[in-house]
Design a protein around this motif. Structure first.
Motif, short mmCIF file in Angstrom:
data_model
loop_
_atom_site.label_atom_id
_atom_site.label_comp_id
_atom_site.label_asym_id
_atom_site.label_seq_id
_atom_site.Cartn_x
_atom_site.Cartn_y
_atom_site.Cartn_z
N GLY A 59 11.42 -28.01 -22.50
CA GLY A 59 12.81 -28.49 -22.54
C GLY A 59 12.85 -29.79 -23.04
O GLY A 59 13.78 -29.97 -23.92
N THR A 60 12.09 -30.53 -22.83
CA THR A 60 11.85 -32.00 -23.16
C THR A 60 11.88 -32.05 -24.52
O THR A 60 12.29 -32.80 -25.23
N VAL A 63 14.00 -33.72 -27.96
CA VAL A 63 13.71 -34.62 -29.07
C VAL A 63 14.05 -33.88 -30.13
O VAL A 63 14.38 -34.93 -31.28
N PHE A 64 13.78 -32.75 -30.56
CA PHE A 64 14.01 -32.19 -31.97
C PHE A 64 15.54 -32.17 -32.15
O PHE A 64 15.85 -32.56 -33.17
N SER A 65 16.47 -32.10 -31.08
CA SER A 65 17.83 -32.05 -31.20
C SER A 65 18.30 -33.56 -31.51
O SER A 65 19.06 -33.68 -32.31
N ALA A 66 17.36 -34.65 -31.34
CA ALA A 66 17.70 -35.96 -31.60
C ALA A 66 17.65 -36.07 -33.28
O ALA A 66 18.44 -36.80 -33.91
N GLU A 105 26.39 -39.30 -29.51
CA GLU A 105 25.39 -38.11 -29.60
C GLU A 105 24.15 -38.73 -28.60
O GLU A 105 23.04 -37.97 -28.12
N LEU A 106 23.77 -40.00 -28.82
CA LEU A 106 22.61 -40.56 -28.26
C LEU A 106 22.63 -40.74 -26.95
O LEU A 106 21.72 -40.05 -26.08
N PRO A 107 23.74 -41.01 -25.97
CA PRO A 107 23.78 -40.78 -24.54
C PRO A 107 23.78 -39.30 -24.31
O PRO A 107 23.20 -39.10 -23.10
N GLY A 108 24.23 -38.57 -25.17
CA GLY A 108 24.35 -37.18 -25.01
C GLY A 108 22.98 -36.41 -24.90
O GLY A 108 22.30 -35.56 -23.92
N LEU A 109 21.86 -36.81 -25.91
CA LEU A 109 20.69 -36.66 -25.68
C LEU A 109 19.94 -37.01 -24.49
O LEU A 109 19.03 -36.35 -24.21
N VAL A 128 17.95 -31.02 -18.56
CA VAL A 128 17.30 -29.76 -18.86
C VAL A 128 16.18 -29.26 -18.33
O VAL A 128 15.94 -27.93 -17.85
N ASP A 129 15.37 -30.17 -17.63
CA ASP A 129 14.18 -29.59 -17.07
C ASP A 129 14.26 -30.02 -15.52
O ASP A 129 13.31 -29.86 -14.82
#
Length: 494
Positions: free
Chosen positions: A147-148, A152-155, A346-350, A357-358
């Motif tokens: 999840g984590t 990071v990938f989504s970043a 999107e930064l605070p969203g990430l 998520v975990d």
């Protein structure tokens, strides 16, 4: 390799090897592909108004520039998922990177509207391979960290949107939209430069019976991470099931890591065709998850890309309902500053995604954020001052970034390896339908003095998407990935 009686799965191996240097390199490569897709999608909110101004297009013609990209993605997401499940992840993203880079660069030289539409549709077909890269990276990540690291990938997506907004802010006023299209195609070409050194997914190799090749990849991971593989022989989930159900001789015949005949284990569907893949996705074990996932992907894409377009539409003064001066220059009516600020949402969203998520799980994270998105959008049903509009869109963008991030973590987790990229690709294709429709709403309705109706439609879509998430049958937090359809019994019973 170890004692003859011992065996281990790809999940066991990845857990023992940990997340190290090898996965960092895989993350960087897959991340470049995600940056590329984000840039190609983000530029649509800049190129549309600029081309409309330069070529005197109607609002519907402007909207179709965006819709053509999504139409291509609809085809690509389905096609590349099947290709990568049948021929391997590497072949899947090689073709997509080639198509995206070539068509994206050539579209900068399009002499007329029809050719521009055709080339952007080809770009969309290439971009449809995005789920292949995310599934490829996912299959190298140990379950406890999945999840984590997927957050990071989504970043990289967020990095791409911010970079594109910055690039547009610099390039558009001085050089125009053609330069923006050309420069935005460059990240895809980087995937081609380093393609030869990319490894195939060991999970895919193991599923296809190419055990020796899978072990070779795992040994490379062990060397780069400074760890050792578990003792024993590599097996797939399906082979363990054959052994555990009282058929040890049949299972142990398949356990030799030295044998690599290229045939998949018995009980695993290999070379699935398109129709067979869809039938498996709609089988009794997967039908509920698949249909709900399609609805959530549709709502997510509709909401996300709608918010991107609304940011430029509501703050640009382009609506016929608001007095404005049209300039024949290079799209001076787009507020690059507001789009740039909204992209930073999107930064605070990430960060929220990483925190939730975990801990909260996939389902609760998504449903909560869909409902919060509705709250942020509600005041936008009526005209608001520019500062408040940007703030509300900022908050809504945070929420939809969380749902967008988490659904791309959740989707590959609910499918077995045999149909993973096909399943995510099909869901992504349905999402592209939402992306095709949203420009007609964000641009057409706002231009036609129907802002209340436009925002209300976004409210309904986000609300229904949140409800669908609540009905997902499986919470995948902390669960191992599965290789075959039969192995889903365990995860569905948890």
């Amino acid at each position: 390799m170890g004692d003859e009686g011992l065996c281990y799965t790809v999940d066991d191996a990845l857990l023992a090897l940990g997340f190290g240097n090898f996965q960092i390199l895989v993350l960087a490569y897959a991340g470049i592909g995600w940056v590329s897709e984000a840039m190609e999608m983000m530029l649509l909110s800049f190129v549309g108004p600029a081309v409309q101004s330069a070529w005197n297009l109607s609002p519907h013609q402007e909207s179709f520039i965006t819709s053509a990209v999504f139409a291509g993605m609809l085809i690509g997401a389905y096609s590349w998922g099947i290709v990568s499940d049948k021929h391997g992840r590497r072949k899947g993203f090689l073709i997509t990177a080639t198509v995206t880079a070539a068509a994206g660069f050539l579209s900068a030289f399009a002499p007329n509207y029809l050719l521009l539409i055709s080339l952007r549709c080809l770009v969309g077909i290439g971009l449809g391979g995005g789920p292949v890269l995310s599934s490829w990276f996912l299959e190298f990540v140990p379950a406890p960290n999945r999840g984590t690291w997927m957050v990071v990938f989504s970043a990289f997506w967020t990095l791409g949107t911010i970079f594109e907004a910055s690039l547009a802010w610099i390039v558009m006023p001085k050089l125009g939209w053609r330069w923006l299209l050309a420069l935005s195609s460059l990240p895809s070409s980087f995937l081609l430069l380093f393609y030869k050194v990319t490894p195939e997914s060991p999970r895919y190799l193991c599923l296809k019976g190419r055990t020796t090749d899978a072990v070779n990849v795992l040994e490379k991971i062990a060397r780069l991470n400074g760890r050792e593989l578990p003792s024993g022989i590599l097996v797939s989930d399906n082979q363990i099931e054959l052994y555990d159900t009282g058929n040890p001789s049949e299972g142990t015949n398949l356990l030799s890591a030295g044998k690599n005949d290229g045939e998949p284990p018995e009980g695993v569907v290999s070379n699935l065709g398109g129709v067979s893949s869809i039938l498996m996705l709609l089988s009794a074990k997967l039908a509920r998850s698949t249909l709900l996932l399609w609805a959530v992907f549709f709502g997510n894409a509709f909401s996300y890309y709608g918010l991107v377009l609304l940011t430029s539409e509501l703050n640009s003064g382009r609506s016929k309902c608001v007095p404005h001066n049209l300039d024949g220059g290079k799209s001076p009516d787009v507020s690059y500053k507001d789009v740039f600020i909204a992209s930073f949402a999107e930064l605070p969203g990430l960060l929220l995604s990483a925190a939730a998520v975990d801990k909260l799980g996939r389902k609760l994270s998504m449903s909560t954020m869909f409902f919060l998105c509705c709250i942020f959008l509600l005041p936008l049903m009526f005209h608001q001052p520019e500062g408040l509009t940007t703030s509300l869109l900022f908050g809504a963008r945070i929420c939809i970034t969380v749902t967008f991030t988490v659904v791309y973590i959740y989707a590959p987790e609910i499918y077995p390896t045999s149909v993973r990229t096909t399943g995510v690709g099909m869901a992504s294709s349905v999402g592209r339908i939402g992306g095709m429709i949203c420009p007609l709403v964000a641009v057409g309705l706002v231009h036609g003095c129907h802002q209340v109706l436009a925002v209300l439609l976004f409210e309904i879509v986000a609300l229904l998407s949140g409800v669908c998430v609540m009905f997902f049958p499986v919470e995948t937090m902390g669960q191992d990935l599965r290789d075959s359809l039969s192995s889903l019994n365990n995860i569905n019973s948890t």
